[in-house]
Scaffold this active site. Structure first.
Site, PDB file in Angstrom:
ATOM      1  N   GLU A 132      44.019   0.807  67.132  1.00  0.00           N
ATOM      2  CA  GLU A 132      43.344   0.825  68.434  1.00  0.00           C
ATOM      3  C   GLU A 132      44.102  -0.042  69.422  1.00  0.00           C
ATOM      4  O   GLU A 132      44.533  -1.136  69.058  1.00  0.00           O
ATOM      5  CB  GLU A 132      41.922   0.239  68.292  1.00  0.00           C
ATOM      6  CG  GLU A 132      41.105   0.881  67.202  1.00  0.00           C
ATOM      7  CD  GLU A 132      39.803   0.125  66.935  1.00  0.00           C
ATOM      8  OE1 GLU A 132      39.376  -0.691  67.787  1.00  0.00           O
ATOM      9  OE2 GLU A 132      39.219   0.343  65.856  1.00  0.00           O
ATOM     10  N   LYS A 134      44.757  -2.891  71.816  1.00  0.00           N
ATOM     11  CA  LYS A 134      44.050  -4.165  71.939  1.00  0.00           C
ATOM     12  C   LYS A 134      43.836  -4.423  73.425  1.00  0.00           C
ATOM     13  O   LYS A 134      44.775  -4.674  74.171  1.00  0.00           O
ATOM     14  CB  LYS A 134      44.867  -5.290  71.299  1.00  0.00           C
ATOM     15  CG  LYS A 134      44.122  -6.603  71.267  1.00  0.00           C
ATOM     16  CD  LYS A 134      44.833  -7.600  70.377  1.00  0.00           C
ATOM     17  CE  LYS A 134      44.001  -8.837  70.153  1.00  0.00           C
ATOM     18  NZ  LYS A 134      43.764  -9.618  71.363  1.00  0.00           N
ATOM     19  N   ASP A 136      42.927  -6.099  76.829  1.00  0.00           N
ATOM     20  CA  ASP A 136      43.049  -7.473  77.301  1.00  0.00           C
ATOM     21  C   ASP A 136      41.896  -7.796  78.252  1.00  0.00           C
ATOM     22  O   ASP A 136      42.052  -7.824  79.460  1.00  0.00           O
ATOM     23  CB  ASP A 136      44.399  -7.638  78.010  1.00  0.00           C
ATOM     24  CG  ASP A 136      44.790  -9.080  78.130  1.00  0.00           C
ATOM     25  OD1 ASP A 136      44.086  -9.937  77.565  1.00  0.00           O
ATOM     26  OD2 ASP A 136      45.798  -9.358  78.798  1.00  0.00           O
ATOM     27  N   TYR A 243      34.074  -0.893  70.427  1.00  0.00           N
ATOM     28  CA  TYR A 243      34.928  -0.718  69.253  1.00  0.00           C
ATOM     29  C   TYR A 243      34.394  -1.287  67.936  1.00  0.00           C
ATOM     30  O   TYR A 243      34.993  -1.106  66.896  1.00  0.00           O
ATOM     31  CB  TYR A 243      36.332  -1.250  69.508  1.00  0.00           C
ATOM     32  CG  TYR A 243      36.407  -2.675  70.035  1.00  0.00           C
ATOM     33  CD1 TYR A 243      36.001  -3.753  69.265  1.00  0.00           C
ATOM     34  CD2 TYR A 243      36.924  -2.932  71.307  1.00  0.00           C
ATOM     35  CE1 TYR A 243      36.089  -5.047  69.742  1.00  0.00           C
ATOM     36  CE2 TYR A 243      37.016  -4.222  71.793  1.00  0.00           C
ATOM     37  CZ  TYR A 243      36.602  -5.279  71.003  1.00  0.00           C
ATOM     38  OH  TYR A 243      36.688  -6.554  71.480  1.00  0.00           O
ATOM     39  N   LYS A 331      50.794  -7.789  68.134  1.00  0.00           N
ATOM     40  CA  LYS A 331      50.921  -8.097  69.561  1.00  0.00           C
ATOM     41  C   LYS A 331      52.260  -7.616  70.124  1.00  0.00           C
ATOM     42  O   LYS A 331      53.257  -7.572  69.417  1.00  0.00           O
ATOM     43  CB  LYS A 331      50.798  -9.626  69.778  1.00  0.00           C
ATOM     44  CG  LYS A 331      49.519 -10.243  69.244  1.00  0.00           C
ATOM     45  CD  LYS A 331      48.312  -9.913  70.107  1.00  0.00           C
ATOM     46  CE  LYS A 331      48.251 -10.754  71.355  1.00  0.00           C
ATOM     47  NZ  LYS A 331      47.867 -12.126  71.136  1.00  0.00           N
ATOM     48  N   CYS A 425      70.804 -42.291  78.720  1.00  0.00           N
ATOM     49  CA  CYS A 425      69.779 -41.756  77.825  1.00  0.00           C
ATOM     50  C   CYS A 425      68.418 -42.342  78.188  1.00  0.00           C
ATOM     51  O   CYS A 425      68.282 -43.563  78.271  1.00  0.00           O
ATOM     52  CB  CYS A 425      70.137 -42.111  76.381  1.00  0.00           C
ATOM     53  SG  CYS A 425      68.805 -41.736  75.230  1.00  0.00           S
ATOM     54  N   CYS A 428      67.293 -44.763  75.062  1.00  0.00           N
ATOM     55  CA  CYS A 428      67.938 -46.006  74.629  1.00  0.00           C
ATOM     56  C   CYS A 428      68.825 -46.612  75.706  1.00  0.00           C
ATOM     57  O   CYS A 428      69.361 -47.709  75.521  1.00  0.00           O
ATOM     58  CB  CYS A 428      68.734 -45.778  73.345  1.00  0.00           C
ATOM     59  SG  CYS A 428      70.246 -44.850  73.607  1.00  0.00           S
ATOM     60  N   CYS A 443      73.607 -38.273  74.635  1.00  0.00           N
ATOM     61  CA  CYS A 443      73.464 -39.719  74.538  1.00  0.00           C
ATOM     62  C   CYS A 443      74.549 -40.234  73.591  1.00  0.00           C
ATOM     63  O   CYS A 443      74.789 -39.648  72.535  1.00  0.00           O
ATOM     64  CB  CYS A 443      72.075 -40.035  73.987  1.00  0.00           C
ATOM     65  SG  CYS A 443      71.935 -41.668  73.262  1.00  0.00           S
ATOM     66  N   CYS A 449      70.223 -45.114  68.811  1.00  0.00           N
ATOM     67  CA  CYS A 449      69.213 -44.527  69.715  1.00  0.00           C
ATOM     68  C   CYS A 449      68.001 -44.138  68.873  1.00  0.00           C
ATOM     69  O   CYS A 449      68.108 -43.309  67.968  1.00  0.00           O
ATOM     70  CB  CYS A 449      69.785 -43.297  70.425  1.00  0.00           C
ATOM     71  SG  CYS A 449      68.536 -42.395  71.365  1.00  0.00           S
TER      72      CYS A 449
HETATM   73  S1  IVH Z   1      37.945  -5.955  66.701  1.00  0.00           S
HETATM   74  C1  IVH Z   1      36.429  -8.733  63.449  1.00  0.00           C
HETATM   75  N1  IVH Z   1      39.140  -4.246  68.303  1.00  0.00           N
HETATM   76  O1  IVH Z   1      40.755  -9.122  70.444  1.00  0.00           O
HETATM   77  C2  IVH Z   1      37.172  -7.932  64.469  1.00  0.00           C
HETATM   78  N2  IVH Z   1      39.057  -6.536  68.978  1.00  0.00           N
HETATM   79  O2  IVH Z   1      41.945 -11.254  68.814  1.00  0.00           O
HETATM   80  C3  IVH Z   1      36.672  -8.140  65.837  1.00  0.00           C
HETATM   81  N3  IVH Z   1      40.058  -6.975  71.156  1.00  0.00           N
HETATM   82  O3  IVH Z   1      37.894 -11.101  70.135  1.00  0.00           O
HETATM   83  C4  IVH Z   1      37.487  -7.626  66.925  1.00  0.00           C
HETATM   84  N4  IVH Z   1      40.652  -4.905  71.591  1.00  0.00           N
HETATM   85  O4  IVH Z   1      38.130  -9.625  72.246  1.00  0.00           O
HETATM   86  C5  IVH Z   1      38.794  -5.537  68.105  1.00  0.00           C
HETATM   87  N5  IVH Z   1      40.134  -2.614  69.631  1.00  0.00           N
HETATM   88  C6  IVH Z   1      39.783  -3.888  69.430  1.00  0.00           C
HETATM   89  C7  IVH Z   1      40.065  -4.903  70.375  1.00  0.00           C
HETATM   90  C8  IVH Z   1      39.684  -6.222  70.104  1.00  0.00           C
HETATM   91  C9  IVH Z   1      40.627  -6.158  72.042  1.00  0.00           C
HETATM   92  C10 IVH Z   1      39.912  -8.444  71.330  1.00  0.00           C
HETATM   93  C11 IVH Z   1      38.530  -8.965  71.075  1.00  0.00           C
HETATM   94  C12 IVH Z   1      38.680  -9.979  69.967  1.00  0.00           C
HETATM   95  C13 IVH Z   1      40.131 -10.309  70.060  1.00  0.00           C
HETATM   96  C14 IVH Z   1      40.661 -10.779  68.720  1.00  0.00           C
END
Ligand code: IVH
Length: 705
Positions: A132, A134, A136, A243, A331, A425, A428, A443, A449
């Site tokens: 999924e 992630k 922001d 989600y 990430k 430095c 020292c 230095c 030092c």
């Molecule tokens: S699942 C136990 N799914 O990422 C699992 N989190 O680093 C709970 N986030 O606090 C989170 N997209 O705010 C999940 N597709 C996604 C997400 C997601 C963004 C964020 C969420 C969480 C943080 C964790």
């Protein structure tokens, strides 16, 4: 619709002319009509009123309510706009904690994660993951009882969140009433975010009205959601993706995929990019795809989340302290953010190099708070014209030290101050000299030092050197400051010096020893653990020993080269002390400058003294070359694909390298072997097309026997 038009008609009664009965009837009608319009717009994506018509209905509703406040209905559309201003948020305790996710930054680490899941479940079978985007934003939890939205909370510390019920209600994508058949108790969780265009529009408005400008959509979403006056939240366009879930009275789904289907049925927005992946290749392809479309998405994402699809397996895997074992966040590499330089100072490294460091106003760069960045050297400061007080773009990629990418000259304050690089430095006071053709000023204090001595000690005990567990930077700082530790050899006399000689009543020696266990934060156990960790390192491999000495320019890789080529420390030292550098420069991978530094290091009396002293306590093993040079893999290029079962990707790579192979990431005509794990995808196909030899994991392991 006809009715609506009648209501919107010019000849309708003015609000002042309405009697109570008429007002009540109209409010009832308006509530139903606006809810229907909301539904058509938000859930079915098929608006059947124009914005102007919709606004007129809302306005009429508000006017009537103003005149007849006691007629305001529980399901009034005005309730979507929180009207109460709170003095502070209430607290909501999560029945099920809202956890966070572990982070990884490379495909190899994702592979390790997949392997660890399989290992935990003790299965060679492929595991299916839901990948999924992630989002922001910030996470929310929405609680429904008998299908009605009753409360909402932020994540807070994961255990207790803030009560944002009124604020969440204003988000039109959030259904307030769910269809029949949903669990009696249901907590739906997801992310609140602000779409990029809504963010730009908000900032444009703020610019015109001289109000708060937000740094990014995430901040804007947080600032908008956490408003004590929910009317402000209502004015901001916030969006959600759902989600996951919290408490549920009866779970009606067996997989993450089925949960998404339910969510959609119930009217929650579910990200269309969520995708099942069963192999590492699919995971990789999906990650590449998401990276490619990232910039064009209407909202910000900062990675891809992988979740074990089967809920039964999720339950078996369970949780670590704060993160699930069944999910991980992959990430995106580099992240940037804007912040201000509040100071520039100079740090002294173990070789005396002076490195300028910028202290920053702390800023969130891709989920990590950054408050320092390296400025590399004095030329870099001049080249980028970096001044104290400047607004700068900082970048962070993986674990590397954050860097400054550029100065925002249009944001430079009048009082911004150029930085004058010192020629002494700062630690020292010795002269700091910059050799011709060198970028770095050093230095000249050597081991006199304190900063250099201390940094050498930290390097000596660090992970790739002596790796003394429990001997962290803090311990070095503490022992050094109090004169307990001056040079590396002192580490190995600590235990002896700590002995309480006063135990011996007849001894003339009244020395009480160091009494480390009586120190603040220490006890008998921790002191004994420290001694045990030190004693484990009284024997050490040659590459580690060479690396630990902290010879300028000699990192782990060079230390290994030296160990391979000399075999013993004595051989290296003998050549160096005799100024025999011919062998050194003949080593592939060691250049003239490096050879000069190595020879100079052994030319210094105090270095030889430290080495001699150390070797009284430490046995340096000779190097035994276990690299296989005449294997079937030597000189070959190998690509791994698919999920391996008995090795992690990292282990497989290291094994191939030890047998003389090069490991590549993609298949080309230069590839000799493709090792195909379970469910390999496009790479295996390409290998077959190119006629490259395909090996199973077992074949590969056989070749390394
Ligand atoms: S699942 C136990 N799914 O990422 C699992 N989190 O680093 C709970 N986030 O606090 C989170 N997209 O705010 C999940 N597709 C996604 C997400 C997601 C963004 C964020 C969420 C969480 C943080 C964790």
């Amino acid at each position: 619709m006809e009715k609506v038009h009648k209501l919107l008609a010019k000849d309708k009664k003015s609000v002042a002319e309405l009697n109570k009965e008429e007002a009540a009837a109209e409010l009832e009608y308006l509530a139903a009509e606006i809810a229907r319009a909301d539904n058509a717009y938000y859930q079915n994506d098929a608006p059947d009123l124009t914005d102007a018509e919709y606004d007129l209905l809302k306005h009429r509703n508000a006017e009537i309510e103003k005149l007849f406040p006691d007629l305001v209905r529980a399901d009034s559309p005005s309730k979507r706009v929180g009207s109460e201003v709170l003095s502070k948020f209430g607290k909501i305790e999560h029945r099920f904690p809202m956890l966070s996710l572990g982070d990884v930054f490379s495909l190899d680490e994702v592979d390790d994660f997949v392997m660890s899941v399989k290992r935990f479940l003790n299965t060679p079978e492929n595991i299916t993951f839901m990948a999924e985007p992630k989002i922001d934003g910030l996470s929310f939890s929405a609680r429904y009882e008998n299908g009605i939205f009753v409360s909402g909370a932020t994540r807070g510390d994961g255990v207790t969140g803030e009560d944002i019920t009124a604020n969440l209600k204003t988000i039109k994508q959030l259904p307030l009433k769910l269809p029949h058949g949903v669990p009696d108790i249901l907590e739906v969780r997801g992310e609140v975010y602000m779409a990029k265009n809504d963010f730009f529009a908000l900032n444009e408005k703020a610019l015109a009205e001289h109000t708060k400008i937000f740094a990014n959509p995430r901040n804007a979403a947080a600032g908008s959601l956490r408003q004590l006056d929910a009317r402000i939240t209502a004015e901001r366009n916030l969006s959600i993706w759902a989600y996951t879930w919290g408490e549920v009275s009866s779970r009606q789904w067996q997989t993450q995929e089925e949960f998404f289907i339910k969510l959609k049925e119930w009217g929650f927005p579910v990200n269309p990019l969520n995708k099942l992946c069963s192999t590492l290749d699919e995971i990789e392809d999906n990650f590449q795809h998401i990276m490619e479309i990232r910039a064009d998405l209407p909202y910000d994402i900062d990675g891809v989340v992988y979740k074990v699809n089967s809920i039964d397996l999720q339950n078996r895997l369970g949780f670590l302290t704060r993160t699930p074992r069944w999910a991980i966040a992959h990430k995106f590499p580099a992240e940037q953010a804007l912040t201000r330089i509040v100071n520039i100072r100079v740090q002294v490294g173990r070789t005396g190099a002076l490195t300028p460091v910028a202290d920053l106003e702390p800023v969130n760069v891709g989920g990590v708070i950054v408050s320092h960045a390296t400025l590399h050297n004095e030329d870099e400061i001049a080249r980028k014209d970096i001044r104290i007080g400047d607004m700068v773009v900082v970048q962070r990629a993986g674990d590397v030290i954050p860097q400054i990418v550029e100065v925002k000259l249009d944001k430079r304050p009048a009082e911004a101050k150029p930085f004058v690089f010192p020629n002494v430095c700062p630690e020292c006071g010795a002269h700091a000299i910059r050799e011709e053709n060198e970028a770095i000023r050093r230095c000249t204090g050597g081991l006199t030092c304190p900063a250099q001595a201390k940094e050498r000690l930290k390097h000596f005990v660090s992970k790739d050197a002596f790796d003394i567990v429990g001997f962290g930077d803090k311990v070095v700082e503490e022992f050094f400051a109090e004169g307990i530790l001056h040079n590396p050899a002192d580490i190995f006399t600590l235990e002896e010096r700590n002995k309480n000689n006063a135990d011996d009543l007849f001894a003339h020696n009244t020395d009480k020893g160091l009494e480390l266990e009586k120190r603040n934060g220490w006890g008998k156990l921790s002191v004994n653990n420290l001694f045990a960790a030190i004693n484990q390192r009284r024997q050490i491999t040659l590459p580690r020993f060479i690396y630990a000495l902290g010879i300028p320019q000699v990192g782990s890789a060079t230390a290994l080269l030296l160990a391979k080529n000399y075999g013993s420390f004595d051989a290296l030292q003998k050549d160096m002390c005799a100024k025999e550098t011919a062998k050194l420069v003949a080593i592939d991978g060691i250049g003239g400058e490096m050879a000069k530094d190595i020879a100079e290091f052994f030319g210094e009396e105090h270095n030889l003294k430290v080495i001699a002293e150390l070797r009284q306590y430490v046995e340096v093993e000779n190097y035994v070359n276990d690299e296989v040079t005449d294997s079937l893999l030597s000189g070959k290029t190998v690509v791994f694909t698919g999920t391996l079962t008995s090795l992690t990707r990292g282990e497989a790579k290291a094994l191939a390298q030890r047998f003389g192979a090069k490991v590549a990431g993609s298949v080309s005509s230069h590839t000799d072997f493709v090792v195909v794990g379970a469910d390999a995808g496009s790479k295996a196909k390409k290998a077959a097309e190119l006629g490259i030899t395909i090996l199973s994991e077992d074949d590969f392991i056989q070749m390394t026997r």
